[in-house]
Design a protein around this motif. Structure first.
Motif, PDB file in Angstrom:
ATOM      1  N   GLY A   1       5.555   5.267   2.440  1.00 49.50           N
ATOM      2  CA  GLY A   1       5.356   5.786   1.098  1.00 49.50           C
ATOM      3  C   GLY A   1       4.130   6.666   1.075  1.00 49.50           C
ATOM      4  O   GLY A   1       3.642   7.096   2.124  1.00 49.50           O
ATOM      5  N   LEU A   2       3.629   6.897  -0.105  1.00 52.63           N
ATOM      6  CA  LEU A   2       2.434   7.712  -0.281  1.00 52.63           C
ATOM      7  C   LEU A   2       1.231   6.802  -0.539  1.00 52.63           C
ATOM      8  O   LEU A   2       1.395   5.612  -0.800  1.00 52.63           O
ATOM      9  CB  LEU A   2       2.643   8.688  -1.438  1.00 52.63           C
ATOM     10  N   ALA A   3       0.046   7.369  -0.506  1.00 53.95           N
ATOM     11  CA  ALA A   3      -1.167   6.570  -0.721  1.00 53.95           C
ATOM     12  C   ALA A   3      -1.116   5.802  -2.039  1.00 53.95           C
ATOM     13  O   ALA A   3      -1.572   4.660  -2.121  1.00 53.95           O
ATOM     14  CB  ALA A   3      -2.399   7.467  -0.657  1.00 53.95           C
ATOM     15  N   ALA A   4      -0.535   6.395  -3.063  1.00 52.07           N
ATOM     16  CA  ALA A   4      -0.429   5.735  -4.367  1.00 52.07           C
ATOM     17  C   ALA A   4       0.500   4.525  -4.344  1.00 52.07           C
ATOM     18  O   ALA A   4       0.478   3.708  -5.265  1.00 52.07           O
ATOM     19  CB  ALA A   4       0.057   6.737  -5.407  1.00 52.07           C
ATOM     20  N   ASP A   5       1.302   4.369  -3.296  1.00 54.91           N
ATOM     21  CA  ASP A   5       2.281   3.278  -3.197  1.00 54.91           C
ATOM     22  C   ASP A   5       1.739   2.036  -2.494  1.00 54.91           C
ATOM     23  O   ASP A   5       2.429   1.017  -2.420  1.00 54.91           O
ATOM     24  CB  ASP A   5       3.524   3.748  -2.419  1.00 54.91           C
ATOM     25  N   VAL A   6       0.535   2.112  -1.939  1.00 55.66           N
ATOM     26  CA  VAL A   6       0.037   1.071  -1.035  1.00 55.66           C
ATOM     27  C   VAL A   6      -0.086  -0.296  -1.703  1.00 55.66           C
ATOM     28  O   VAL A   6       0.287  -1.308  -1.118  1.00 55.66           O
ATOM     29  CB  VAL A   6      -1.308   1.507  -0.404  1.00 55.66           C
ATOM     30  N   ASP A   7      -0.586  -0.349  -2.915  1.00 58.18           N
ATOM     31  CA  ASP A   7      -0.873  -1.640  -3.543  1.00 58.18           C
ATOM     32  C   ASP A   7       0.328  -2.285  -4.221  1.00 58.18           C
ATOM     33  O   ASP A   7       0.452  -3.508  -4.230  1.00 58.18           O
ATOM     34  CB  ASP A   7      -2.004  -1.492  -4.567  1.00 58.18           C
TER      35      ASP A   7
END
Length: 190
Positions: free
Chosen positions: A37-43
């Motif tokens: 995914g993208l960095a915004a998807d990590v959490d």
């Protein structure tokens, strides 16, 4: 800056690529699952993708037979649809963007459906012209089994939003020749 792919005895290739991808992984029943995914998807999104994939692999392996590959890749795409090919699920970017942590969102629902399509269309096998219901209808049934096992509070939601919403009519086991249009195929098989 050139990639070269060489494949032996293969019928197709599918991939997504992005310089912005991040990956989280886990192993389920000896299968390495990679969620891109993208960095915004990590959490929020990537942990949900991995948890859903684990549930689906456990359920479908128990019900339909062992997952036949050593790995599964689920990667966010830039589209609204989810597509399966081999051990790869190109997963709806829209479902990542809209995910709020709720179970009745496309992020989790379409993983259950997409892996169901992979199971029935590829592992079991089907003739998509003569028997589209094998890959579509049985994938939808697999999604229902997923909700019954892990989200029983969503079974009514599933029937309202995933089946009744489309107002299917007629027998499920029709060929694409009988269904005539893409809309009729989607409405009555999926």
């Amino acid at each position: 800056e050139t990639w070269r792919f060489a494949m032996q005895n293969a019928r197709s290739i599918a991939f997504t690529a992005s310089p912005d991808y991040v990956v989280q992984s886990k192993t389920v029943r000896g299968v390495r699952v990679d969620a891109y995914g993208l960095a915004a998807d990590v959490d929020l999104q990537l942990p949900a993708v991995l948890e859903t994939a684990e549930k689906v692999l456990n359920l479908y392996s128990d019900r339909f037979g062992k997952y036949p590959y050593n790995s599964l890749v689920i990667a966010r795409n830039a589209y609204t649809s989810t597509n399966a090919s081999g051990g790869f699920l190109s997963h709806s970017g829209r479902s990542y963007a809209e995910y709020t942590g709720q179970e009745d969102t496309l992020l989790q629902v379409s993983i259950a459906l997409g892996l169901g399509e992979m199971w029935w269309q590829q592992f079991v096998g089907q003739n998509p012209i003569v028997e589209p219901w094998v890959g579509g209808g049985l994938a939808m049934y697999s999604e229902l089994l997923f909700h019954e096992a892990y989200n029983p509070n969503l079974v009514d939601w599933y029937w309202r939003n995933r089946i009744d919403y489309w107002q299917p009519t007629g027998a499920l086991n029709r060929s694409t020749y009988d269904l005539k249009t893409t809309e009729s195929l989607l409405r009555n098989v999926y």
